[in-house]
Design an enzyme around this catalytic site. Structure first.
Site, PDB file in Angstrom:
ATOM      1  N   ARG A 107       0.887  -1.179   0.000  1.00 52.68           N
ATOM      2  CA  ARG A 107       0.000   0.000   0.000  1.00 52.68           C
ATOM      3  C   ARG A 107       0.910   1.210   0.000  1.00 52.68           C
ATOM      4  NH1 ARG A 107      -5.237   1.434   3.634  1.00 52.68           N
ATOM      5  NH2 ARG A 107      -6.052   0.039   2.026  1.00 52.68           N
ATOM      6  N   HIS A 134      -7.566   0.970  -6.260  1.00 47.68           N
ATOM      7  CA  HIS A 134      -7.689   0.075  -5.096  1.00 47.68           C
ATOM      8  C   HIS A 134      -8.380  -1.217  -5.559  1.00 47.68           C
ATOM      9  CE1 HIS A 134      -7.740  -1.314  -1.126  1.00 47.68           C
ATOM     10  NE2 HIS A 134      -8.577  -0.486  -0.542  1.00 47.68           N
ATOM     11  N   GLN A 137     -10.150  -3.929  -3.132  1.00 53.97           N
ATOM     12  CA  GLN A 137     -11.447  -3.519  -2.602  1.00 53.97           C
ATOM     13  C   GLN A 137     -12.566  -3.883  -3.570  1.00 53.97           C
ATOM     14  OE1 GLN A 137     -12.289  -1.969   0.449  1.00 53.97           O
ATOM     15  NE2 GLN A 137     -14.272  -2.661  -0.293  1.00 53.97           N
ATOM     16  N   ASP A 225     -17.668   6.893  -0.906  1.00 57.12           N
ATOM     17  CA  ASP A 225     -16.430   6.755  -0.128  1.00 57.12           C
ATOM     18  C   ASP A 225     -16.188   8.097   0.555  1.00 57.12           C
ATOM     19  OD1 ASP A 225     -14.077   5.779   0.937  1.00 57.12           O
ATOM     20  OD2 ASP A 225     -12.969   5.744  -0.956  1.00 57.12           O
ATOM     21  N   CYS A 266     -16.431   1.313   1.113  1.00 57.02           N
ATOM     22  CA  CYS A 266     -15.251   0.479   1.412  1.00 57.02           C
ATOM     23  C   CYS A 266     -14.799   0.612   2.850  1.00 57.02           C
ATOM     24  CB  CYS A 266     -14.126   0.808   0.450  1.00 57.02           C
ATOM     25  SG  CYS A 266     -13.428   2.449   0.664  1.00 57.02           S
ATOM     26  N   ARG A 294     -13.168  -8.762   1.876  1.00 54.20           N
ATOM     27  CA  ARG A 294     -11.762  -8.453   1.571  1.00 54.20           C
ATOM     28  C   ARG A 294     -10.915  -9.699   1.829  1.00 54.20           C
ATOM     29  NH1 ARG A 294      -9.991  -3.211   1.763  1.00 54.20           N
ATOM     30  NH2 ARG A 294      -8.092  -4.154   0.923  1.00 54.20           N
TER      31      ARG A 294
HETATM   32  N1   CP Z   1     -11.164  -0.133   2.608  1.00 49.29           N
HETATM   33  C1   CP Z   1      -9.883  -0.207   3.022  1.00 49.29           C
HETATM   34  O1   CP Z   1      -8.939  -0.359   2.234  1.00 49.29           O
HETATM   35  O2   CP Z   1      -9.746  -0.109   4.371  1.00 49.29           O
HETATM   36  P1   CP Z   1      -8.376   0.153   5.133  1.00 49.29           P
HETATM   37  O3   CP Z   1      -7.870   1.517   4.676  1.00 49.29           O
HETATM   38  O4   CP Z   1      -8.721   0.133   6.591  1.00 49.29           O
HETATM   39  O5   CP Z   1      -7.405  -0.915   4.755  1.00 49.29           O
END
Ligand code: CP
Length: 308
Positions: A107, A134, A137, A225, A266, A294
């Site tokens: 990430r 992403h 997700q 989001d 998400c 997830r």
């Molecule tokens: N939706 C998501 O990626 O959550 P986090 O940022 O908590 O990993």
């Protein structure tokens, strides 16, 4: 070797295979999101590096748990613990990590970091979120939609709010999984045109409708989001709220969707900003199924990457 970098760069048949694999693994666990490992341990003796240059709850816990359920082990590394950004190149970091681990999930901020990691690593790399996309997700979201409502192909999916990285992966998924996509939000926060063009090239509708009520009319799925993403400056917060207030997903807006429409987010959510609690906790919402999925979707992604 398969890296999972984005939805639009992964073959449709491979994406579909991962969704089916995730569904089968979830079913085999018989409703247990945690607990004993899977009967098969496809990641036995495998080490997975989980690199986080940004905060995370779901991605961190679900990847870590998913690896353990499949018999592997993890190293969770924060950006500050690595030499990333402290002089050592991404390419050299990728080469070094490849000597130690079997799979890298990262990430990060810039898409270029992910791409460079994948280019120079000798092991598969998974995109755990960049400023631009992403994909993990959205794999979970497709799994979630289909377990509630059946095939997502041909459905109308509406994104309300900021055309951010999650929105980008959703638009890519429209093209790859064959659903129609409508964006509603202010012009300044439109998704990148390249994603809308990609979806259209795959033969689905990809539209922009500034009026949120018109956009949501007849929707099968409504998604939103946070209004301020992790990479956005906090100084943008007040302006963003002013720009996006009219695009809040609330009961009035959801009333324009189909009666059996689903609502997704998400997470983390900012209740009463982009979505009201009445919707988050209401009958349309599947946000916690998304969070659980997830785990299942990423297990399928990891197995695909390692071909196990
Ligand atoms: N939706 C998501 O990626 O959550 P986090 O940022 O908590 O990993």
């Amino acid at each position: 070797m398969n890296s999972f970098l984005d939805i639009h760069t992964t073959e449709k048949s491979e994406l579909r295979g991962m969704i089916e694999s995730a569904r089968r693994m979830k079913e085999a666990r018989n409703g247990r999101p945690k607990g004993a490992p899977d009967d098969e341990l496809p990641l036995k003796n495998r080490m997975v590096a989980l690199i986080f240059e940004k905060p995370s709850t779901r991605t961190r816990v679900s990847f870590d748990l998913g690896v353990r359920q499949m018999g592997g082990q993890t190293m969770v590394l924060s950006g500050t613990e690595l030499q990333l950004g402290h002089g050592e190149t991404i390419a050299d970091t990728a080469r070094v990590l490849s000597r130690y681990v079997d799979l890298i999930m990262i990430r990060t901020f810039e898409e270029a970091t992910l791409q460079e990691m994948a280019e120079y690593a000798d092991v598969p790399v998974i995109n755990g979120l960049t400023n631009r996309t992403h994909p993990c997700q959205i794999m979970a979201d497709v799994l979630t939609y289909e377990e509630h409502r059946g095939p997502i192909a041909g459905k109308k999916v509406v994104w309300s709010g900021d055309g951010n990285n999650v929105c980008a992966s959703l638009i890519q998924a429209a093209g790859q999984f064959g659903f129609d996509f409508t964006f509603t939000g202010p012009a300044a926060l439109d998704p990148e045109r390249v994603w809308m063009d990609f979806a259209r090239e795959q033969g689905v509708a990809a539209e922009i409708q500034r009026d949120p009520a018109k956009a949501v009319a007849g929707a099968d799925l409504v998604v939103t989001d946070t209004w301020v993403s992790m990479h956005d400056p906090q100084s943008a917060k007040e302006r963003r709220h002013n720009q996006l207030r009219g695009y809040q997903v609330n009961k009035k807006l959801m009333a324009h969707a189909k009666p059996d429409a689903l609502f997704m987010h998400c997470l983390p959510a900012h209740r009463e900003d982009e979505v009201t609690s009445a919707v988050m906790d209401g009958p349309h919402s599947v946000v916690f199924d998304e969070a659980e999925n997830r785990l299942h979707a990423q297990k399928a992604v990891m197995r695909w990457c390692l071909n196990v």
